[in-house]
Write an enzyme that holds these catalytic residues in place. Structure first.
Site, mmCIF file in Angstrom:
data_model
loop_
_atom_site.group_PDB
_atom_site.id
_atom_site.type_symbol
_atom_site.label_atom_id
_atom_site.label_comp_id
_atom_site.label_asym_id
_atom_site.label_seq_id
_atom_site.Cartn_x
_atom_site.Cartn_y
_atom_site.Cartn_z
ATOM 1 N N CYS A 277 0.836 -1.214 0.000
ATOM 2 C CA CYS A 277 0.000 0.000 0.000
ATOM 3 C C CYS A 277 0.863 1.253 0.000
ATOM 4 O O CYS A 277 0.897 2.020 -0.943
ATOM 5 C CB CYS A 277 -0.876 0.045 1.248
ATOM 6 S SG CYS A 277 -1.848 -1.389 1.510
HETATM 7 N N1 SAJ Z 1 7.162 2.174 8.468
HETATM 8 C C1 SAJ Z 1 8.224 2.932 8.922
HETATM 9 N N2 SAJ Z 1 8.009 3.819 9.930
HETATM 10 C C2 SAJ Z 1 6.766 3.975 10.498
HETATM 11 C C3 SAJ Z 1 5.695 3.196 10.021
HETATM 12 C C4 SAJ Z 1 5.918 2.299 9.010
HETATM 13 O O1 SAJ Z 1 9.342 2.818 8.429
HETATM 14 O O2 SAJ Z 1 6.633 4.784 11.416
HETATM 15 C C5 SAJ Z 1 7.385 1.245 7.371
HETATM 16 C C6 SAJ Z 1 7.024 -0.178 7.708
HETATM 17 O O3 SAJ Z 1 8.133 -0.864 8.231
HETATM 18 C C7 SAJ Z 1 6.600 -0.745 6.364
HETATM 19 C C8 SAJ Z 1 6.004 0.450 5.656
HETATM 20 O O4 SAJ Z 1 6.520 1.605 6.313
HETATM 21 O O5 SAJ Z 1 7.717 -1.214 5.652
HETATM 22 C C9 SAJ Z 1 4.496 0.485 5.689
HETATM 23 O O6 SAJ Z 1 4.153 0.339 7.030
HETATM 24 P P1 SAJ Z 1 2.630 0.539 7.557
HETATM 25 O O7 SAJ Z 1 2.682 0.543 9.045
HETATM 26 O O8 SAJ Z 1 2.011 1.680 6.894
HETATM 27 O O9 SAJ Z 1 1.980 -0.838 7.174
HETATM 28 P P2 SAJ Z 1 1.092 -1.227 5.951
HETATM 29 O O10 SAJ Z 1 1.747 -0.995 4.659
HETATM 30 O O11 SAJ Z 1 0.619 -2.596 6.243
HETATM 31 O O12 SAJ Z 1 -0.074 -0.191 6.060
HETATM 32 C C10 SAJ Z 1 -1.328 -0.628 6.401
HETATM 33 C C11 SAJ Z 1 -2.175 0.339 5.670
HETATM 34 N N3 SAJ Z 1 -3.498 -0.174 5.516
HETATM 35 C C12 SAJ Z 1 -4.136 0.087 4.358
HETATM 36 O O13 SAJ Z 1 -3.630 0.677 3.438
HETATM 37 C C13 SAJ Z 1 -5.507 -0.415 4.247
HETATM 38 C C14 SAJ Z 1 -2.227 1.652 6.391
HETATM 39 O O14 SAJ Z 1 -3.327 2.444 5.898
HETATM 40 C C15 SAJ Z 1 -2.412 1.469 7.859
HETATM 41 O O15 SAJ Z 1 -2.444 2.747 8.481
HETATM 42 C C16 SAJ Z 1 -1.236 0.694 8.369
HETATM 43 O O16 SAJ Z 1 -1.399 -0.625 7.801
HETATM 44 C C17 SAJ Z 1 -1.199 0.616 9.878
HETATM 45 O O17 SAJ Z 1 -1.689 1.565 10.505
HETATM 46 O O18 SAJ Z 1 -0.623 -0.363 10.388
#
Ligand code: SAJ
Length: 440
Positions: A277
């Site tokens: 995403c």
């Molecule tokens: N990440 C960082 N630093 C952060 C947060 C994330 O480096 O502070 C990295 C993660 O390691 C990962 C990437 O970014 O590699 C994405 O992380 P994410 O926490 O956004 O996880 P996702 O991709 O699974 O995002 C999902 C998304 N859900 C949908 O799109 C429906 C997002 O909208 C959610 O907010 C997120 O999960 C969540 O909150 O966990």
């Protein structure tokens, strides 16, 4: 007539006699199918992957958010079935399209999955149908790509003969607190009546539906949600680069800022941006705006910083090896954790893959460990997760923590490792001011 079809659909939603189809049985489609089936609708899942269909029909779930027990129950009670055959759509009242929207190698949106599903659906379109697109895409997709195929070319008038809307998926794989059932769901139609009909359908199964005035608002809301995350992750990644130059501990800076009880949201630096995403969706928006002669500068800059992070990690590895008179070339490196985020088994767009590739390019001897991912394929090569973690930790020149799975015993890893690059502050205070540890 619109009242006739509209009324008929609304009553089928109210008494749950509407027949539902979900196109695409992945991490979005299967949970959604289950939620509608549990609500009492007859649901058929359609997926072109016969092996996926067969597994589902055996009552085995390939999606961590759906238990096999639940799937088996819904199948044996006849509430849910699966097929690769789209023909069943001629008997269907309500269709949700949950197919992937990746990027091409060129970085442009790959809409082939949406177009393939739409072409198949168009063959069986009939009056008194509602179609909802869930796949994240650029604003205008539903109106510009689906409407002509499902309406104009079929002689069906949208908002009268059939109803078309967009409702962005909000599935966070592995999450237990916010699920498909209880996460508020935005729904926006091509016309107000389309919004009403789609909202009525979704409201029968999902706890909270948030109707908006158009499909474009719904498409754009999703992109704002995920662009917000991508840009803020880019911001903290740049904070890490700046703190490194200032000699300031970025993790302590973020913890201090996070003590502000309002007007701040904590994000943490990392080795890059993974997942299906966050690194991808915002590029659908910037691509669309480029076609309108506008440069989405925040998205492009954040993407530049986030995609630089794997190289920055390599630099940190080279620096700590250098401090110990070791070249990266020929050094043994263990990559700890390769999933794109902790405690899941999803490798998509994981920065670990970039980091492994870069290490191999620099002739390091690379191995990895991940409790959730036993094998990775890179450029035709297969790499297996090392069988004995602690033995490998002891034997390699440097351990690089890329994905901070909670199952790891970080203090034991610290005690046994020669050198550690910690890209997630997984070691916490144990890693602070420790000569054998380098942190982002
Ligand atoms: N990440 C960082 N630093 C952060 C947060 C994330 O480096 O502070 C990295 C993660 O390691 C990962 C990437 O970014 O590699 C994405 O992380 P994410 O926490 O956004 O996880 P996702 O991709 O699974 O995002 C999902 C998304 N859900 C949908 O799109 C429906 C997002 O909208 C959610 O907010 C997120 O999960 C969540 O909150 O966990």
């Amino acid at each position: 007539m619109s009242n006739l079809f509209r009324q008929s659909l609304l009553s089928k939603f109210n008494d749950h006699s509407a027949k539902v189809a979900i196109l695409g049985l992945g991490y979005v489609g299967l949970p959604l199918a289950v939620v509608f089936a549990e609500a009492g609708f007859l649901v058929v899942g359609i997926d072109p992957d016969q092996s996926k269909v067969d597994t589902i029909l055996q009552g085995k779930s390939h999606i961590q958010d759906v238990s096999s027990e639940q799937l088996k129950r819904l199948i044996t009670t006849g509430k849910f079935s699966a097929t690769k055959d789209f023909e069943i759509l001629q008997e269907i009242d309500a269709v949700s399209i949950c197919v992937p929207t990746p990027l091409r190698k060129t970085g442009d949106p790959d809409l082939s999955y949406i177009m393939d599903a739409t072409e198949e659906l168009a063959k069986y379109m009939h009056p008194e149908m509602v179609v909802v697109l869930e796949s994240t895409t650029y604003p205008g997709t539903t109106r510009e790509l689906l409407l002509p195929k499902l309406g104009d070319e079929k002689g069906l008038k949208v908002g009268k003969d059939f109803f078309l809307a967009f409702s962005p998926e909000r599935v966070d794989p592995g999450r237990k607190d916010w699920t498909t059932l209880n996460t508020p769901k935005v729904v926006g139609g091509i016309t107000p009546i389309c919004s009403e009909v789609a909202t009525s359908w979704y409201s029968q199964a999902l706890q909270t539906v948030v109707p908006v005035s158009s499909a474009e608002v719904a498409e754009m809301a999703k992109l704002l949600e995920n662009t917000f995350r991508m840009i803020n992750i880019g911001l903290v990644n740049e904070m890490a680069l700046m703190c490194d130059r200032l000699g300031v501990d970025v993790w302590e800076v973020i913890e201090a800022a996070a003590s502000k009880p309002f007007g701040f949201m904590k994000f943490t630096p990392g080795p890059g941006l993974g997942g299906h995403c966050i690194p991808i969706d915002p590029l659908y928006l910037s691509w669309k705006l480029r076609a309108l002669n506008y440069t989405a500068r925040f998205i492009e800059l954040a993407s530049e910083i986030n995609t630089y992070m794997p190289r920055y990690v390599i630099q940190k590895i080279q620096d700590i090896l250098n401090e110990n008179q070791k070249p990266l070339n020929g050094s043994s490196i263990l990559v700890l954790g390769v999933a794109y985020k902790p405690d899941i088994d999803d490798l998509r767009e994981s920065p670990a893959l970039d980091i492994i590739g870069l290490l191999e390019q620099k002739k390091a001897k690379v191995s990895y460990h991940d409790p959730y991912i036993h094998k990775i394929r890179k450029n035709g090569q297969e790499l297996l997760s090392v069988p004995n973690l602690m033995e490998t930790v002891k034997s390699v020149d440097c351990v690089v923590i890329i994905t901070n799975h909670s199952t790891y015993d970080y203090s034991t890893i610290l005690n046994n490792a020669r050198l550690i690059v910690d890209t997630r502050n997984a070691l916490g205070m144990l890693g602070k001011d420790n000569p054998k540890v380098s942190r982002l």
